[in-house]
Each structure stands twice: as structure tokens, then as C-alpha cells.
Motif scaffolding. Structure first.
Motif, PDB file in Angstrom:
ATOM      1  N   GLY A 158      -9.251  -0.037  -6.621  1.00 12.63           N
ATOM      2  CA  GLY A 158      -8.349  -0.124  -7.760  1.00 12.63           C
ATOM      3  C   GLY A 158      -6.917   0.190  -7.387  1.00 12.63           C
ATOM      4  O   GLY A 158      -5.980  -0.497  -7.801  1.00 12.63           O
ATOM      5  N   GLY A 161      -5.570  -2.476  -5.152  1.00  7.36           N
ATOM      6  CA  GLY A 161      -5.343  -3.687  -5.939  1.00  7.36           C
ATOM      7  C   GLY A 161      -3.962  -3.753  -6.564  1.00  7.36           C
ATOM      8  O   GLY A 161      -3.514  -4.828  -6.966  1.00  7.36           O
ATOM      9  N   ILE A 162      -3.280  -2.606  -6.659  1.00  6.17           N
ATOM     10  CA  ILE A 162      -1.912  -2.609  -7.190  1.00  6.17           C
ATOM     11  C   ILE A 162      -1.034  -3.534  -6.364  1.00  6.17           C
ATOM     12  O   ILE A 162      -0.212  -4.290  -6.897  1.00  6.17           O
ATOM     13  N   VAL A 165      -1.968  -7.263  -7.066  1.00  7.91           N
ATOM     14  CA  VAL A 165      -1.449  -7.765  -8.338  1.00  7.91           C
ATOM     15  C   VAL A 165       0.074  -7.743  -8.353  1.00  7.91           C
ATOM     16  O   VAL A 165       0.733  -8.663  -8.848  1.00  7.91           O
ATOM     17  N   GLY A 333      -1.082  -5.016 -15.010  1.00  7.06           N
ATOM     18  CA  GLY A 333      -2.085  -4.837 -13.973  1.00  7.06           C
ATOM     19  C   GLY A 333      -1.849  -3.599 -13.147  1.00  7.06           C
ATOM     20  O   GLY A 333      -2.792  -2.850 -12.830  1.00  7.06           O
ATOM     21  N   LEU A 337      -4.849  -0.714 -13.064  1.00  7.61           N
ATOM     22  CA  LEU A 337      -5.759  -0.755 -11.927  1.00  7.61           C
ATOM     23  C   LEU A 337      -6.333   0.612 -11.523  1.00  7.61           C
ATOM     24  O   LEU A 337      -7.546   0.722 -11.287  1.00  7.61           O
ATOM     25  N   GLY A 340      -8.877   1.468 -14.019  1.00  4.61           N
ATOM     26  CA  GLY A 340     -10.006   0.556 -13.875  1.00  4.61           C
ATOM     27  C   GLY A 340     -10.912   0.954 -12.729  1.00  4.61           C
ATOM     28  O   GLY A 340     -12.143   0.832 -12.822  1.00  4.61           O
ATOM     29  N   GLY A 341     -10.323   1.451 -11.641  1.00  3.16           N
ATOM     30  CA  GLY A 341     -11.138   1.909 -10.528  1.00  3.16           C
ATOM     31  C   GLY A 341     -12.003   3.096 -10.891  1.00  3.16           C
ATOM     32  O   GLY A 341     -13.183   3.171 -10.516  1.00  3.16           O
ATOM     33  N   ALA A 391      -6.667  -6.382 -14.692  1.00  2.17           N
ATOM     34  CA  ALA A 391      -6.946  -5.264 -13.785  1.00  2.17           C
ATOM     35  C   ALA A 391      -8.389  -4.807 -13.866  1.00  2.17           C
ATOM     36  O   ALA A 391      -8.927  -4.264 -12.889  1.00  2.17           O
ATOM     37  N   VAL A 392      -9.024  -4.986 -15.018  1.00  3.21           N
ATOM     38  CA  VAL A 392     -10.419  -4.572 -15.167  1.00  3.21           C
ATOM     39  C   VAL A 392     -11.339  -5.775 -15.317  1.00  3.21           C
ATOM     40  O   VAL A 392     -12.487  -5.649 -15.750  1.00  3.21           O
ATOM     41  N   MET A 395     -11.144  -6.903 -10.079  1.00  2.43           N
ATOM     42  CA  MET A 395     -11.378  -5.916  -9.019  1.00  2.43           C
ATOM     43  C   MET A 395     -12.703  -5.169  -9.159  1.00  2.43           C
ATOM     44  O   MET A 395     -13.363  -4.878  -8.147  1.00  2.43           O
TER      45      MET A 395
END
Length: 487
Positions: A158, A161-162, A165, A333, A337, A340-341, A391-392, A395
Motif C-alpha cells: 500500500g 503503491g503511492i 499512483v 489514491g 493507499l 488500504g494496505g 487505492a482500495v 493494490m
């Protein structure tokens, strides 16, 4: 107490229980993640920058649009080839060494691209750059997966992933500023500082264990798999140029690609150690995560192509203004993220992705109804909401796929995840291209094509949510003690 079997799905990793206190992520994992981010930023930022500059590059090198498009197409074709050999190379030389070698190659080919004297030279160096990117991206994900472990996969992916995105979100703005004030060569030279810093950090922090004995490289499987993936992606990317899926330049490479992939699957079924371990798909969690990721990738790549056109064509925005208009999407996002992680590690990637992809559809659907002169603040709110949902939506599926396999299976798992995402992305872009092409060639009002395209993106997100529902069901169902999920 008997330790859990290594070939069963860990129900805690799938999110049925909260992470234990001992699952606090160690500092060395975050250092590893920080290093891998440099490769992720380079790969994602490079694609958006170069696509923006194609017209300028073609004009400067005296190349036609049909020729200069191969700067992008050649990159994609090479990416498909190297994705299929990444797993074998990871085992052969060690995943840390492979990542650093690919990073060096990507940086050097960026320099070669910047000093290309002709379009042909630029296309050739972009192919080499695509080969490097196809190794660097899954190798980095493999390193992260091995360092984090299944219980921490969502949180680590997560945060990383920043960059994934954020880079495409700011890419149009950076590209527009570069082209407005400097020459197109800087679209490639910008990779040099990222590469140098990434290499210095990699030499200090990344594990560089040697490889292990592997079977000889199966060249026939490499040609079938690599050629098949590349042909399918290329054929789908040609939809935008041909404007129809029935054009020879579209369906012929797609058919040849599908036949190549079918040949690869048949050959792999009859080999004890195939080039890519297709038996991973016997693991129902891994299989369901990849199917959902395919549709989520189609929606994500499709919307990333559609939104810039929406602002540029319908609203008459320039490159820099388009980047500013898209910032809300990327910001959503980036904010969501990390959370979301944590949600992925707590509740499982399937459950989080179901909500995320339904939320994407809910945020995108209103854009299929709004008029051209809709309130700008409303559009920005919807884009911010879509960014939060994205974001959710994607990933957690990647995290679920990696958490479902063993440590030694991660190289092949990373290759499959990236292949299916790329093919899914090509499908999403093709859907947008066909719809917009039909709209411009008919008597429709221009806004109608964009309305239908946004509807298509929403439907792809719903399909991803449905597949994620299957993933959630498998994650909540413990594997019987005699079941073999190892492949």
C-alpha cells in the motif's frame, strides 16, 4: 504445537484476524521498500512522460506519426517478452542482483534514448528500455514480497503503491512543463538521478544472494509466452489507430498471440519445470486474485487514458492544465493507499477490493451523465472519490495474490500478476479507443462517446468487484489439510 503447513492458505493473512503485535513491520523492510520505490517511479513516470511527448519527438526527428508510435509500441512489446523470463532470471542470478542490473540497464538506455539521432535509433533503444522495465518491475515486487511476508503484504504494498499512483498523476504536468521549457530529451534524462540514487541505495540495502541451480532456459516457451503476450498487447493497442477491432492490424496479432499463449500452456503442462509455473493457478486464492486484477487493471488503465482526453478534447485544456485537473484523482489514491494496505492485512484483499471496485463504479458513473459544462468542483470531487476508491480497488488484489504463494514461488507469481495486469490494461484502453472512435465517426454529440466510455469503465469495475467476491469467498475458506496449493 504443530506448525502450519506451508502449502495451505493462511487465514490470518487473508484477513480473518487482525495483525498481531509481532507483525509490526521492521525497519529493514521499509528500507527495502524505499529502494524499490525508485524503480517503480522510473517505470511509471517514464511511460506517461514519453506518451505525452510523442508528437514533439516525431516533429524534431522528422518522423511520421505512424513511425514515432513505435517508440511506445516497441516498449510495450519488449515489456511483454521480459516479463515472461523474469522468474527464471530471478532464480538464476538472484532477485536482488536482477533488480539492480535492470535498474542500471534502464538508466543507461534512458541516456541512449535522450541522445538518439534518428527515430529508428530511438525505437531500438526504447525496446531495450522496455526489456529492462519488464525485469525491474516484477523483480522489485518479488523483493518486497519476500521481505514483507504474507501478514504484512498489504501495508507494504500500500505504501509503495503511492509511487505507482502518484507518478502517473503528476506525469502529465511534469511532461507539459518539460516540453514547454526544455527539449524532449529531458523526458528521458529525468530518469538519471532516480537511477543513480536507486542504485546507491540498492547496493547498500538490498539482499544480493546468489542464484540457485535452474533448468536450462526453455527458448521455445520463451518465444511462445513472450511473443504471445507482446502480440496480444500490441494488437489491442492498435485499436486506437485502426478504430475497429475488425481491422487486420488488430485481430491478426491478437489471434496469433492467443495461439502462442495456448501453445505455451500446453507445453508447460507437459514439463516438470516450466518456464513459468502455471500450476500456481491451482491455488484458488491466487487464481481469483489474478482474474479480479485483470478487470481492475482494465478499468484503471482505461480511465487513465480516458480522463486526459476528456479534459483536452471536451474542455480544451492544455497539457499542464490537464495535469492540474487530474491531480485530484492522484491525490485521492495517495491519501488512501496506506489505509488500504492496513485494511487489506486486517480484512483480506478480497473484501477490500469488492468495496473498492464498487466505489470506483459509483464515482465514475456520474461522469457518464454530466454535461460538458458541468460544475468544475463537482468533477474534481468525483475524481478525488475515484482516486480514493482506486487505492482500495487494485493494490489489495496484488497483495492477496502474493500473500497466497510460498516465498520461492514469488518470482513466477510476480510475472503472472504483471502479465495479466498489462493485458487487462490493454483491453481497457482498447474499449475506450473503440467507443471514442465510433463516436467521432458517427453523428453522435461528442459528449455521448465519453458518456459511453465512462459507462464502460464503470462496468469493468463492477466485473472486478464480482471477481473479488469470489476471491473473498476463497480467502475465508481454509484449505483442506490434504490439498496442494503449491503447483
Amino acid at each position: 504445537m504443530t506448525p502450519p503447513r506451508s502449502d495451505t492458505v493462511d487465514t490470518s493473512a487473508s484477513g480473518t484476524t487482525a495483525p498481531a503485535a509481532s507483525d509490526k513491520i521492521p525497519a529493514h523492510v521499509w528500507r527495502t521498500a524505499a529502494v524499490v520505490v525508485f524503480g517503480a517511479v522510473m517505470g511509471m513516470l517514464d511511460t506517461s512522460l514519453v506518451n505525452i511527448g510523442l508528437h514533439t519527438i516525431g516533429a524534431d526527428l522528422g518522423a511520421s506519426l505512424a513511425t514515432i508510435q513505435w517508440v511506445a509500441s516497441g516498449y510495450l512489446l519488449a515489456l511483454g517478452v521480459s516479463l515472461t523470463i523474469c522468474g527464471w532470471l530471478s532464480r538464476r542470478v538472484g532477485v536482488g542482483r536482477l533488480w539492480m542490473g535492470a535498474l542500471v540497464a534502464f538508466t543507461l538506455t534512458s541516456v541512449a534514448c535522450a541522445f538518439a539521432p534518428t527515430a529508428g535509433w530511438l525505437i531500438a533503444t526504447r525496446i531495450l528500455q522496455g526489456l529492462a522495465a519488464g525485469l525491474m518491475i516484477p523483480a522489485g515486487q518479488t523483493i518486497l514480497g519476500q521481505a514483507a511476508g504474507p501478514q504484512r503484504m498489504g501495508r507494504v504494498m500500500g505504501v509503495v503503491g503511492i509511487a505507482v499512483v502518484g507518478a502517473p498523476a503528476i506525469g502529465p504536468t511534469i511532461g507539459g512543463l518539460i516540453l514547454a521549457h526544455w527539449s524532449w530529451e529531458w523526458l528521458f534524462l529525468i530518469n538519471i538521478p532516480f537511477g543513480l540514487v536507486g542504485l546507491a541505495l540498492g547496493l547498500r540495502y538490498l539482499p544480493r544472494g546468489g542464484g540457485v541451480p535452474v533448468q536450462p532456459l526453455d527458448l521455445i516457451s520463451l518465444v511462445l509466452a513472450g511473443g504471445g503476450v507482446s502480440a496480444v498487447v500490441y494488437g489491442l493497442s492498435e485499436v486506437g489507430t485502426a478504430g475497429s477491432v475488425t481491422a487486420l492490424s488488430v485481430w491478426l496479432p491478437v489471434v496469433l498471440g492467443v495461439l502462442g499463449l495456448a501453445g505455451f500452456l500446453l507445453r508447460s503442462l507437459h514439463r516438470s519445470k516450466p518456464l513459468l509455473d502455471i500450476h500456481l493457478f491451482r491455488n484458488r486464492v491466487f487464481a481469483a486474485a489474478n482474474v479480479a486484477s485483470f478487470f481492475a487493471g482494465a478499468a484503471m488503465f482505461g480511465v487513465m487514458v480516458l480522463l486526459p482526453l476528456y479534459f483536452q478534447v471536451l474542455h480544451g485544456a492544455g497539457l499542464v492544465r490537464t495535469g492540474v485537473d487530474l491531480f485530484a484523482f492522484g491525490l485521492g489514491g495517495i491519501i488512501m493507499l496506506p489505509l488500504g494496505g492496513r485494511l487489506t492485512d486486517r480484512f483480506g484483499g478480497g473484501a477490500v477490493a469488492v468495496i473498492g471496485n464498487l466505489a470506483i463504479a459509483a464515482a465514475i458513473a456520474p461522469l457518464a451523465l454530466l454535461p460538458v459544462d458541468a460544475n468544475g468542483l463537482l468533477i474534481q470531487f468525483l475524481l478525488f472519490a475515484a482516486g480514493l476508491a482506486t487505492a482500495v480497488g487494485g493494490m489489495p488484489l496484488v497483495s492477496a495474490a502474493y500473500a497466497a504463494v510460498r516465498h520461492d514461488q514469488l518470482p513466477d507469481a510476480a510475472a503472472f500478476v504483471n502479465i495479466l495486469q498489462r493485458v487487462g490494461g490493454a483491453v481497457g484502453v482498447a474499449v475506450v479507443a473503440v467507443i471514442l472512435s465510433r463516436a467521432t465517426s458517427s453523428a453522435w454529440d461528442p459528449i455521448t462517446g465519453y458518456h459511453i466510455a465512462f459507462t464502460g469503465i464503470a462496468m469493468l469495475s463492477v466485473a472486478a468487484a464480482c471477481a473479488a467476491t469470489v476471491l473473498r469467498r476463497h480467502q475465508r475458506r481454509p484449505v483442506p489439510s490434504g490439498a496442494d496449493t503449491r503447483g
